[in-house]
Design a protein around this motif. Structure first.
Motif, PDB file in Angstrom:
ATOM      1  N   LEU A   1       0.834  -1.208   0.000  1.00  0.00           N
ATOM      2  CA  LEU A   1       0.000   0.000   0.000  1.00  0.00           C
ATOM      3  C   LEU A   1       0.869   1.260   0.000  1.00  0.00           C
ATOM      4  N   LEU A   2       1.943   1.239   0.775  1.00  0.00           N
ATOM      5  CA  LEU A   2       2.830   2.408   0.827  1.00  0.00           C
ATOM      6  C   LEU A   2       3.572   2.592  -0.500  1.00  0.00           C
ATOM      7  N   THR A   3       3.857   1.477  -1.162  1.00  0.00           N
ATOM      8  CA  THR A   3       4.505   1.577  -2.482  1.00  0.00           C
ATOM      9  C   THR A   3       3.573   2.252  -3.476  1.00  0.00           C
ATOM     10  N   LYS A   4       2.320   1.847  -3.448  1.00  0.00           N
ATOM     11  CA  LYS A   4       1.334   2.467  -4.345  1.00  0.00           C
ATOM     12  C   LYS A   4       1.207   3.964  -4.025  1.00  0.00           C
ATOM     13  N   LEU A   5       1.173   4.275  -2.734  1.00  0.00           N
ATOM     14  CA  LEU A   5       1.078   5.681  -2.324  1.00  0.00           C
ATOM     15  C   LEU A   5       2.309   6.461  -2.777  1.00  0.00           C
ATOM     16  N   ARG A   6       3.488   5.879  -2.560  1.00  0.00           N
ATOM     17  CA  ARG A   6       4.710   6.572  -2.949  1.00  0.00           C
ATOM     18  C   ARG A   6       4.741   6.835  -4.449  1.00  0.00           C
TER      19      ARG A   6
ATOM     20  N   SER B   1       2.257   7.137  -6.478  1.00  0.00           N
ATOM     21  CA  SER B   1       1.279   8.179  -6.842  1.00  0.00           C
ATOM     22  C   SER B   1       1.782   9.555  -6.419  1.00  0.00           C
ATOM     23  N   LEU B   2       2.531   9.604  -5.314  1.00  0.00           N
ATOM     24  CA  LEU B   2       3.099  10.891  -4.869  1.00  0.00           C
ATOM     25  C   LEU B   2       4.171  11.376  -5.844  1.00  0.00           C
TER      26      LEU B   2
END
Lengths: 166, 166
Positions: free
Chosen positions: A149-154, A156-157
């Motif tokens: 999930l954090l990879t996806k967030l990163r 997208s950031l």
């Protein structure tokens, strides 16, 4: 108000906390709790600071090319000013050295010395153990989910921030 | 080395990155990317700093009782020294005021003034919008999953850190 908690920040605000805001404040809590614990461990075990550890970690990645001050700042996402004092300290203790860039004589390149490499490796092994302990409250599957999930967030950031810069 | 990335820190180390270490570095990347973006937004939109916003957010939560300096530090998980300068600035601009604790005349209590409350609310509404945008790369379900995992992590960190302190 019995425990450290930055989260309910906006509870009393005349607007509801959005799902994203609740999530961001919870992420910030986790990050600060972990960072503060590591900061304390580094001080107690190695009499050193977290920013200094972070700078050494970046220099460690580039033993051959070394790094310019501006590159260190960018990699760590902090300002140049903070880095200068840390490099001064490392150089005084013989853990890092500055040389002039062959192509651009105005630019200073920083590298760890052999002593600096050894010092960093000793800290990095301990650091990994502390982090394993701090994240031990989740099981393997949960850590994997959180990582994804954090990879996806990163990602997208990165996409969002590149678009803004362009 | 074309983008900001603190993560591969230990890739070259003579020990493998543990799952926990990879997770921690990814969490740190996300937090710093978001914090840096909010920091820039606060500067551009309100000519203010993130630590100052954080202090105002805490004071906003306690309009009646106010907060002691030590309480602000603890809530924000930062050191007292940093807070003093911020409170000085807020007081000079009429956004916060200091009074003496009725029970303990040596202790200073800090509260936002009415102007401080208004100023904070204006920022908080914008801040919420920025955060909504930054976390918009995940859908509702993903944000909920991430929130739940981080909640479990936070609770385990509290339990661990309390045990260590005892």
């Amino acid at each position: 108000m019995s425990e450290t908690d930055i989260e309910p920040t906006l509870n009393m605000l005349k607007l509801d906390n959005s799902q994203s805001l609740r999530l961001w404040l919870r992420m910030l809590s986790c990050t600060r709790l972990i960072e503060n614990d590591i900061r304390q461990d580094l001080r107690e075990s190695f009499d050193t600071t977290l920013p200094r550890f972070d700078v050494m970690a970046q220099l460690y990645r580039y033993p051959d090319s070394g790094l310019r001050m501006s590159e260190i700042s960018r990699l760590l996402m902090v300002t140049n000013g903070n880095i200068t004092g840390i490099i001064d300290g490392l150089a005084q203790e013989g853990l890092a050295e500055r040389t002039t860039d062959g192509d651009d004589r105005r630019a200073t390149i920083v590298r760890l010395t052999a002593d600096g490499v050894s010092a960093f490796e000793a800290m990095a092994i301990q650091h990994r153990g502390w982090v394993d302990g701090l994240l031990g409250g989740l099981d393997d599957d949960e850590r994997e989910q959180l990582f994804n999930l954090l990879t996806k967030l990163r990602d997208s950031l990165y996409a969002k921030l590149e678009k803004t810069d362009a």
